[in-house]
Design an enzyme around this catalytic site. Structure first.
Site, PDB file in Angstrom:
ATOM      1  N   ASN A   1       0.849  -1.184   0.000  1.00 41.80           N
ATOM      2  CA  ASN A   1       0.000   0.000   0.000  1.00 41.80           C
ATOM      3  C   ASN A   1       0.891   1.243   0.000  1.00 41.80           C
ATOM      4  OD1 ASN A   1      -1.616   2.233   0.921  1.00 41.80           O
ATOM      5  ND2 ASN A   1      -3.148   0.778   1.616  1.00 41.80           N
TER       6      ASN A   1
ATOM      7  N   ARG B  65       4.346  18.420   1.316  1.00 39.24           N
ATOM      8  CA  ARG B  65       5.226  19.475   0.814  1.00 39.24           C
ATOM      9  C   ARG B  65       4.735  20.059  -0.512  1.00 39.24           C
ATOM     10  NH1 ARG B  65      10.790  20.653   1.605  1.00 39.24           N
ATOM     11  NH2 ARG B  65      11.238  22.527   0.380  1.00 39.24           N
TER      12      ARG B  65
ATOM     13  N   HIS C 166      -5.582   3.525  -1.679  1.00 41.64           N
ATOM     14  CA  HIS C 166      -6.867   3.801  -1.032  1.00 41.64           C
ATOM     15  C   HIS C 166      -7.175   5.290  -1.197  1.00 41.64           C
ATOM     16  CE1 HIS C 166      -9.689   2.977   2.637  1.00 41.64           C
ATOM     17  NE2 HIS C 166     -10.205   3.874   1.809  1.00 41.64           N
TER      18      HIS C 166
ATOM     19  N   ARG D 295      -9.165   8.547  -1.036  1.00 40.26           N
ATOM     20  CA  ARG D 295     -10.324   9.019  -0.284  1.00 40.26           C
ATOM     21  C   ARG D 295     -10.865  10.291  -0.934  1.00 40.26           C
ATOM     22  NH1 ARG D 295      -7.555   6.284   3.885  1.00 40.26           N
ATOM     23  NH2 ARG D 295      -8.958   5.230   5.350  1.00 40.26           N
TER      24      ARG D 295
ATOM     25  N   GLU E  94      -8.779   0.289  -2.843  1.00 36.63           N
ATOM     26  CA  GLU E  94      -9.654   0.257  -1.681  1.00 36.63           C
ATOM     27  C   GLU E  94     -10.504   1.519  -1.647  1.00 36.63           C
ATOM     28  OE1 GLU E  94      -6.606  -2.112   1.330  1.00 36.63           O
ATOM     29  OE2 GLU E  94      -6.928   0.039   1.584  1.00 36.63           O
TER      30      GLU E  94
ATOM     31  N   THR F  20      -7.772   6.619   9.815  1.00 35.19           N
ATOM     32  CA  THR F  20      -7.485   5.419   9.039  1.00 35.19           C
ATOM     33  C   THR F  20      -8.670   4.484   9.176  1.00 35.19           C
ATOM     34  OG1 THR F  20      -5.849   3.651   8.665  1.00 35.19           O
ATOM     35  CG2 THR F  20      -6.324   4.245  10.955  1.00 35.19           C
TER      36      THR F  20
ATOM     37  N   HIS G 246      -3.948  -4.246   7.764  1.00 32.23           N
ATOM     38  CA  HIS G 246      -3.975  -3.142   8.719  1.00 32.23           C
ATOM     39  C   HIS G 246      -2.993  -3.412   9.862  1.00 32.23           C
ATOM     40  CE1 HIS G 246      -5.841   0.742   9.638  1.00 32.23           C
ATOM     41  NE2 HIS G 246      -5.448   0.477  10.879  1.00 32.23           N
ATOM     42  N   ASP G 247      -1.956  -2.616   9.881  1.00 31.84           N
ATOM     43  CA  ASP G 247      -0.915  -2.656  10.921  1.00 31.84           C
ATOM     44  C   ASP G 247      -0.144  -3.964  10.972  1.00 31.84           C
ATOM     45  OD1 ASP G 247      -1.343  -0.049  11.667  1.00 31.84           O
ATOM     46  OD2 ASP G 247      -2.694  -0.528  13.318  1.00 31.84           O
TER      47      ASP G 247
ATOM     48  N   GLY H 146       1.119  -1.276   4.328  1.00 30.85           N
ATOM     49  CA  GLY H 146       1.587   0.042   3.949  1.00 30.85           C
ATOM     50  C   GLY H 146       2.301   0.781   5.051  1.00 30.85           C
ATOM     51  N   HIS H 147       1.578   1.125   6.120  1.00 26.33           N
ATOM     52  CA  HIS H 147       2.130   2.012   7.146  1.00 26.33           C
ATOM     53  C   HIS H 147       3.419   1.462   7.747  1.00 26.33           C
ATOM     54  CE1 HIS H 147       2.013   5.091  10.276  1.00 26.33           C
ATOM     55  NE2 HIS H 147       2.317   4.142  11.138  1.00 26.33           N
TER      56      HIS H 147
END
Length: 262
Positions: free
Chosen positions: A7, A18, A43, A45, A72, A109, A214-215, A237-238
């Site tokens: 992700n 920036r 994802h 949004r 997503e 999130t 997720h995580d 991702g994160h």
């Protein structure tokens, strides 16, 4: 073998903080692919806080054949300026997979899945519209849920387990164990892992494939895959981007591939 989909939302967050084009999102997505990622997840949004509609189109055009593109989003979020809606994005880019997530602008999130007992009335029509484009449809669900018949009846192909609570329980158990006080936290971790397993087995029993995300991180992914059977894909991702700040993006992707095997 579990497909690794990277992700790239957090790369877009850094760029947007920036302005300009650095880091170059398409270049970094292709760097992940070159390092072994077999999928790229985005994802977008409606508030354009990270991935934009323009990014979706650019990544879709750049990905080589054989690399899965997964978009997503909330199919019920109406179009607005700068965001044409999830169906329009899928129509323009024809991703291999679309993952429905019941999120809103106010969420930092994704933090919960669809309730199978209270699906929106138009869910089946939404799924049919995406499948008509050739997209596989996965629905984000909470770990521990076992009643997926309504999702199957609506036409879903897969579920994606929300693994945030599992990741939190894993971290708490690790901290407690390091202090020699692993009892309660250790049991909470085992319970969270068991909830994921129950959901996966229930989905598979009625013919739904299982994804997860997720995580998930290098610290907790191996334990998850060892105990939850038949996970087809993980979207990460994160944690991956955070780890890449230390070890580099390509090396981090290679380490995840070593864990997933796919």
């Amino acid at each position: 073998m579990t497909l690794l989909s990277v992700n790239v939302n957090k790369i877009a967050v850094l760029r947007n903080s920036r302005g300009g084009r650095l880091p170059a999102l398409v270049d970094e997505a292709l760097r992940c692919v070159a390092a072994g990622a077999r999928g790229i997840t985005v994802h977008p949004r409606p508030d354009r806080r990270h991935i934009t509609a323009e990014d979706v189109a650019a990544i879709a055009a750049a990905l080589p054949d054989g690399v899965e593109f997964n978009i997503e989003g909330n199919p019920f979020a109406p179009p607005r300026e700068g965001y044409p809606g999830l169906l329009a994005l899928a129509r323009a880019t024809r991703p291999a997979q679309v993952t429905f997530v019941p999120d809103g602008d106010g969420q930092i999130t994704s933090d919960h899945g669809f309730d199978p007992s209270a699906l929106p009335a138009t869910m089946a029509a939404q799924i049919a519209a995406f499948r008509a484009l050739g997209c596989r449809v996965s629905l984000f669900v909470d770990a521990g849920e076992v009643h997926f018949e309504s999702l199957r009846a609506a036409g879903a192909d897969r579920i994606e387990l929300y693994t945030g609570p599992y990741a939190e329980a894993h971290e708490a158990a690790h901290i407690s164990a390091s202090k020699g006080t692993g009892g309660v936290a250790g049991q909470a971790f085992r319970d969270a892992l068991a909830a994921c397993r129950r959901s996966a087995e229930a989905a598979q029993a009625i013919g739904l494939g299982v994804n997860a995300g997720h995580d998930l991180s290098q610290a907790n992914l191996a334990a998850f895959l060892a105990e939850v059977p038949g996970v087809l894909e993980v979207s990460i991702g994160h944690a991956l981007i955070a780890e890449a700040l230390v070890d580099g993006l390509a090396e981090t992707v290679r380490r995840y591939r070593a864990i997933t095997g796919g």
